[in-house]
Design a protein around this motif. Structure first.
Motif, PDB file in Angstrom:
ATOM      1  N   TYR A 222      -5.670  74.100  28.048  1.00 35.93           N
ATOM      2  CA  TYR A 222      -4.366  74.473  27.351  1.00 35.93           C
ATOM      3  C   TYR A 222      -4.297  73.607  26.175  1.00 35.93           C
ATOM      4  N   TYR A 223      -4.486  72.266  26.477  1.00 40.36           N
ATOM      5  CA  TYR A 223      -4.431  71.380  25.277  1.00 40.36           C
ATOM      6  C   TYR A 223      -5.148  71.574  24.101  1.00 40.36           C
ATOM      7  N   CYS A 224      -6.428  71.967  24.437  1.00 42.78           N
ATOM      8  CA  CYS A 224      -7.443  72.423  23.364  1.00 42.78           C
ATOM      9  C   CYS A 224      -6.890  73.514  22.416  1.00 42.78           C
ATOM     10  N   TYR A 225      -6.552  74.682  23.060  1.00 44.09           N
ATOM     11  CA  TYR A 225      -6.133  75.748  22.648  1.00 44.09           C
ATOM     12  C   TYR A 225      -5.031  75.404  21.912  1.00 44.09           C
ATOM     13  N   ASN A 226      -3.933  74.646  22.226  1.00 37.56           N
ATOM     14  CA  ASN A 226      -2.803  74.437  21.630  1.00 37.56           C
ATOM     15  C   ASN A 226      -2.998  73.718  20.338  1.00 37.56           C
ATOM     16  N   GLN A 227      -3.968  72.851  20.570  1.00 34.62           N
ATOM     17  CA  GLN A 227      -4.336  72.388  19.172  1.00 34.62           C
ATOM     18  C   GLN A 227      -4.926  72.875  18.111  1.00 34.62           C
TER      19      GLN A 227
END
Length: 717
Positions: free
Chosen positions: A300-305
């Motif tokens: 989630y964090y990577c796709y959010n970034q």
């Protein structure tokens, strides 16, 4: 009689193999495990090992007595003189006559030198100069003293003599050119690599009779483009050097926070181990849940970034110059980086979900085995700290080998000869090549030192494995746990290993050392073959490296199980390796399904601890945790990932050190468990030694003989 040394009878009745993997071990009520009555095993290997160790000690002593490490610290010129030492103490820097030849060698020029004349100088050149600039002056009226002082020549050559410039250069007595340089490890290395055009026009001169140009030692004109291309590797060396300096500054600025992080990691590992002692099942399932949660959060964090950078139109592409960027922040500012991270984590998540679905029925058995290992570790808590001792011994051996190798490599005196090479049609350029007079002796010593390093380090690893195997086997085969467990199981197991099985340890570690030495030789040959256009040779080299890698992994697996059998039964290495291999092959399904699932669960535990430290340190050093900012200030760092990476690697290593005990416990208990299943059936005459938890989960009932209905284990149903 009890099963012990190589000549002792194992069973009271003759047995005939009932399969190609041998006969399952029969129940023997008089047999005690671990075996008490033992004899020394593999004595010849022990003697050979001691002789080789003495040889290593002799080489080290001779190196300490005759070696001079200053020869390796400071550069040596073409005549064997050490720059910065003795008569040349005022000339600490090494100057290369033809920098083009040095640059073509890349970074290795710092260590190996290059095939051109080399002299010691007091300072490195601070300007661009080529001899063709003096030809016109000499033709017009001769060179002045000041102009001749610009020459850098060999020690026995006086540039103020009446010899012409062409004579000095063609004879190789003086350097034909030099560039502005900076001392790097006491070597004069060019300071600028990108623009040689401004001064390269002065490298050619024409008059009525001939055209002069600078030629390299191996022929060919020295041109601006040639120097620019050849200096690429040196430029990369400088870039890496700058990166290392910035990383070092980050470590200095955050060293105390890194130490605190290691302390937190140590406490976390200990807490995790203690919790597994009491609630191993809950901890395993919690670990699996945390792993999935951590990967989901990371995805989630990577796709959010990625979408954040995409929305702000961060469309920067990676160019040629940025491809070698050492600034982590540059890569983290690219949306492609976060997309790659996100896709990788999503793929790992999908694979783990599928594995969990198919192996959920097997995990219950692995959990029970981990519970048993946790109980064993809890009752023998000293086993947790035992791996520290072999690790310290390994570090000490590596340190002793490194110091000894430096002294051995600096032994002897080097001889030099002149090697004439035609480099132009008008003369011959002479340069000197270094040839050590005792090269063969040094190579043999170096080979022996390297092999002994591998052998002794693997010997220490073997001691660690066999000691733990003996301790955990004494726990499994104790009837009343933990009352029947010896008072000092680790000490007793260590004594048995060194007293009776030092030869077997030397034998097993010798096999691994030989394979590792072959792998190192293959890596060296592959390095020498880089750039080779022989596709067939390259293909076979890759195949050989792959085969040797697989062979090493297989032999390590066989060795570990052989050490377990030696610790239990006291037989020699070959018999124990055969017994372990046959036992595993008779239970191949169980090994593949159960043992590897257990290894995976332990690996997940290490990942959880490492991942927790990584996430906490990542957000802390990035400045995303403002709660403690008024108490502790995050230092200004060039690369905030420097302490994060150090903490992550250190935590993983620490977790591996602790969980290696669990891994050895599981492997030992698993082999004991397999032998228990083969020797016993749960009847009063042949009772199981396994815990009640394992009996329940396997469908066994104490006091009842095995029948066809309960003969199938849960992994076979």
């Amino acid at each position: 009689m009890p099963c012990c040394g190589d000549g002792h009878k194992v069973h009271d009745v003759d047995e005939k193999p009932d399969s190609k993997y041998g006969t399952p071990r029969q129940h023997n009520p008089r047999e005690k495990v671990p075996c008490k009555s033992r004899s020394c095993t593999d004595i010849l290997c022990c003697i050979i090992f001691v002789i080789f160790v003495l040889g290593f000690v002799v080489c080290a002593i001779i190196g300490f007595a005759r070696g001079n490490p200053i020869k390796l610290v400071y550069p040596t010129d073409s005549y064997g003189n050490v720059c910065g030492d003795g008569a040349y103490s005022t000339k600490p820097y090494l100057f290369y006559f033809d920098m083009l030849q040095c640059a073509k060698m890349g970074v290795s020029v710092v260590v190996n030198g290059c095939p051109t004349s080399q002299v010691c100088v007091s300072t490195c050149p601070t300007r661009y100069w080529s001899y063709v600039q003096t030809i016109a002056v000499e033709a017009a009226g001769g060179l002045s003293k000041t102009e001749r002082e610009l020459f850098i020549c060999k020690y026995n050559v006086d540039p103020q003599a009446t010899l012409s410039v062409n004579t000095l250069i063609d004879n190789g007595d003086c350097a034909a050119y030099y560039v502005k340089s900076t001392p790097v490890i006491n070597r004069c290395i060019p300071s600028v690599f990108t623009d040689f055009t401004n001064w390269a026009v002065a490298m050619t001169y024409a008059d009525n009779n001939r055209t002069y140009s600078i030629e390299s030692d191996n022929g060919g004109n020295v041109t601006a483009s040639g120097l620019s291309d050849a200096s690429y590797y040196l430029a990369m060396f400088y870039k890496v050097r700058e990166f290392v300096e910035l990383v070092y500054k980050d470590v200095v600025a955050s060293w105390w926070m890194i130490l605190v992080g290691f302390g937190v990691a140590l406490v976390l590992c200990l807490i995790w181990i203690v919790l597994m002692r009491w609630i191993a099942g809950i901890m395993v399932w919690l670990t699996i849940a945390l792993l999935f949660g951590l990967i989901i959060f990371g995805t989630y964090y990577c796709y959010n970034q990625y979408y954040t950078l995409k929305n702000v139109n961060a469309t920067t592409e990676i160019g040629v110059s940025q491809a070698f960027a050492t600034n982590f922040n540059y890569y983290l500012s690219l949306k492609q980086t976060w997309l790659a991270f996100g896709c990788t984590l999503a793929t790992v998540l999908l694979i783990l979900v599928l594995l969990f679905i198919f192996l959920v029925a097997r995990i219950c058995i692995a959990v029970e085995l981990i519970k048993e290992a946790s109980r064993a570790v809890g009752n023998m808590f000293s086993t947790l700290f035992w791996p520290v001792i072999p690790f310290v011994l390994e570090l000490g051996m590596v340190g002793l080998w490194a110091v000894s190798s430096v002294y051995v490599a600096s032994m002897g005196r080097s001889e030099y000869y002149s090697n004439a090479t035609n480099v132009s049609t008008d003369g011959v350029n002479y340069y000197l090549t270094r040839i050590p007079c005792d090269t063969s002796v040094h190579h043999s010593n170096a080979d022996l030192m390297l092999f002994m390093l591998l052998w002794i380090v693997n010997f220490f690893i073997a001691i660690g494995d066999m000691t733990l195997a003996g301790a955990f086997s004494s726990y499994y085969w104790a009837w009343n746990k933990p009352d029947d467990v010896p008072a000092f199981p680790v000490t007793a197991s260590l004594y048995r290993s060194l007293r009776y099985h030092m030869g077997s340890l030397a034998f097993g570690s010798f096999i691994i050392a030989v394979v590792q030495l072959v792998r190192i030789i293959l890596e060296y040959i592959d390095y020498k073959m880089k750039g080779s256009k022989n596709i067939v040779a390259t293909f076979f080299m890759k195949c050989l490296k792959c085969c040797m890698y697989c062979l090493e992994k297989f032999l390590k697996f066989i060795n570990k199980n052989a050490y377990i059998m030696i610790a239990m039964r006291g037989r020699n290495f070959c018999f124990s390796a055969k017994d372990a291999f046959c036992l595993i092959m008779r239970n191949a399904v169980r090994v593949i399904v159960l043992d590897k699932v257990t290894d995976f669960l332990l690996f997940v535990n290490k990942l959880i601890i490492t991942g927790a430290i990584f996430v906490a340190s990542f957000f802390w050093f990035r400045g995303s945790i403002p709660w403690f900012s008024s108490y502790v200030k995050v230092p200004e760092l060039n690369y905030y990932l420097t302490p994060v990476i150090m903490l992550t690697l250190g935590t993983y290593f620490m977790a591996c050190l602790f969980f290696s005990v669990y891994a050895m416990a599981v492997d030992t208990l698993f082999l004991c468990f397999l032998e228990d299943l083969e020797m016993n059936d749960g009847s009063p005459e042949k009772p199981y030694y396994m815990s009640k938890g394992l009996m329940v989960i396997l469908g066994r009932r104490t006091g009842v003989s095995r029948t066809a209905s309960d003969g199938l284990d849960c992994w076979e149903k």
